[in-house]
Enzyme design. Structure first.
Site, PDB file in Angstrom:
ATOM      1  N   LYS A   1       0.829  -1.219   0.000  1.00  0.00           N
ATOM      2  CA  LYS A   1       0.000   0.000   0.000  1.00  0.00           C
ATOM      3  C   LYS A   1       0.861   1.267   0.000  1.00  0.00           C
ATOM      4  O   LYS A   1       0.627   2.188  -0.770  1.00  0.00           O
ATOM      5  CB  LYS A   1      -0.942   0.016   1.222  1.00  0.00           C
TER       6      LYS A   1
ATOM      7  N   ARG B   1      -9.453   1.354   8.583  1.00  0.00           N
ATOM      8  CA  ARG B   1      -9.057  -0.005   8.954  1.00  0.00           C
ATOM      9  C   ARG B   1     -10.146  -0.712   9.757  1.00  0.00           C
ATOM     10  O   ARG B   1      -9.954  -1.876  10.131  1.00  0.00           O
ATOM     11  CB  ARG B   1      -7.785   0.058   9.795  1.00  0.00           C
TER      12      ARG B   1
ATOM     13  N   ARG C   1      11.732  -5.622   4.739  1.00  0.00           N
ATOM     14  CA  ARG C   1      11.421  -4.202   4.485  1.00  0.00           C
ATOM     15  C   ARG C   1      12.420  -3.298   5.192  1.00  0.00           C
ATOM     16  O   ARG C   1      12.675  -3.433   6.374  1.00  0.00           O
ATOM     17  CB  ARG C   1      10.002  -3.894   4.986  1.00  0.00           C
TER      18      ARG C   1
ATOM     19  N   ARG D   1      11.437  -1.694  10.885  1.00  0.00           N
ATOM     20  CA  ARG D   1      10.413  -1.328  11.861  1.00  0.00           C
ATOM     21  C   ARG D   1      10.332  -2.394  12.947  1.00  0.00           C
ATOM     22  O   ARG D   1      10.397  -3.579  12.671  1.00  0.00           O
ATOM     23  CB  ARG D   1       9.051  -1.214  11.152  1.00  0.00           C
TER      24      ARG D   1
ATOM     25  N   ARG E   1      -0.329  -8.910  13.326  1.00  0.00           N
ATOM     26  CA  ARG E   1      -0.909  -7.838  12.510  1.00  0.00           C
ATOM     27  C   ARG E   1      -1.769  -8.417  11.386  1.00  0.00           C
ATOM     28  O   ARG E   1      -2.802  -7.849  11.037  1.00  0.00           O
ATOM     29  CB  ARG E   1       0.207  -6.946  11.943  1.00  0.00           C
TER      30      ARG E   1
END
Ligand code: ADP
Ligand code: AMP
Length: 218
Positions: free
Chosen positions: A17, A92, A131, A163, A174
């Site tokens: 996203k 969300r 990532r 992160r 998540r």
């Protein structure tokens, strides 16, 4: 004045996203609003909101609706949103989706299109574990979107970081939170005739092309 254009990018964590929202926003001359980035900005600036958000983010939980909605309301009130925005990570929950509809009524429009970037769970875990983020919000991947120099941002030369919530155990939680709390929005936008499913396993450029097509046809 042109009619404002609001696009909601849906998809699980790691679907792409953020990567795609930046590209769409640039191509369409819109702002990119990522609620995750806004919370991380608050955290960096050590605000009260940042500390509150961190207590949820570190566990992979959603920040409560009232707090999140207020933050988005304030962001949308800024003049750079007049032409519209690409929303990434918001809404969300069903409550956030209803609030968004109210907030956009002030612009005289609704959401134009809600592309769902679909990616299977095993790919998500691989994407998030590789990532690499820059403090300026750019997103890289160790294998799929590497910077020219390992761990260094191509644009400003700053050091990249991983992160905290991209640890495998938090990622799995998540994804569960997404299935339980966010996936109902697929049906919500489907019923409104706004959902377009995009295959998110394709190469980054190809996903962008398909998203641009979905926006143009909306
Ligand atoms: P999200 O914002 O949905 O959590 P990101 O845009 O941050 O997802 O992407 C997650 C990771 O996957 C990043 O490291 C990014 O570089 C990488 N990525 C994004 N899109 C693709 C793709 N189509 N193919 C391979 N890797 C991708
Ligand atoms: P993201 O950068 O979109 O992956 O979001 C990182 C984290 O920020 C999430 O795991 C949540 O804790 C929080 N967050 C981001 N957007 C929202 C939202 N719309 N509602 C609640 N929490 C959010």
């Amino acid at each position: 004045m042109k009619t404002p254009l609001f696009i909601v990018l849906l998809g699980p964590p790691g679907a792409g996203k953020g990567t795609q929202a930046k590209r769409l926003a640039q191509a369409l001359g819109l702002v990119h609003i990522s609620t995750g980035d806004l919370f991380r900005e608050h955290l960096k600036n050590e605000t009260v909101l940042g500390q509150l958000a961190q207590s949820f983010m570190s566990k992979g939980e959603l920040v409560p609706d009232d707090v999140t909605i207020k933050m988005v309301e304030e962001r949308l009130a800024q003049p750079d949103c007049e032409q519209g925005a690409v929303l990434d990570g918001f809404p969300r929950t069903p409550a956030q989706a209803e609030s968004l509809q109210d907030l956009l009524s002030q612009f005289g429009v609704g959401v134009k299109v809600a592309p769902l970037i679909a990616v299977p769970d095993d790919v998500l875990v691989e994407r998030l574990s590789g990532r690499w983020m820059s403090t300026s919000g750019r997103v890289y991947h160790a294998l799929y979107n590497p910077p020219a120099v390992k761990w260094i941002d191509d644009v400003d030369g700053s050091e990249l970081y991983q992160r905290d919530d991209d640890k495998p155990e938090t990622v799995r939680h998540r994804i569960e939170v997404y299935r339980e709390q966010t996936a109902p929005l697929i049906d919500y936008f489907l019923k409104k005739g706004l959902l377009v499913e995009i295959d998110g396993t394709q190469a980054i450029d190809c996903v962008t092309e398909n998203l641009m097509k979905a926006v143009k046809e909306a």
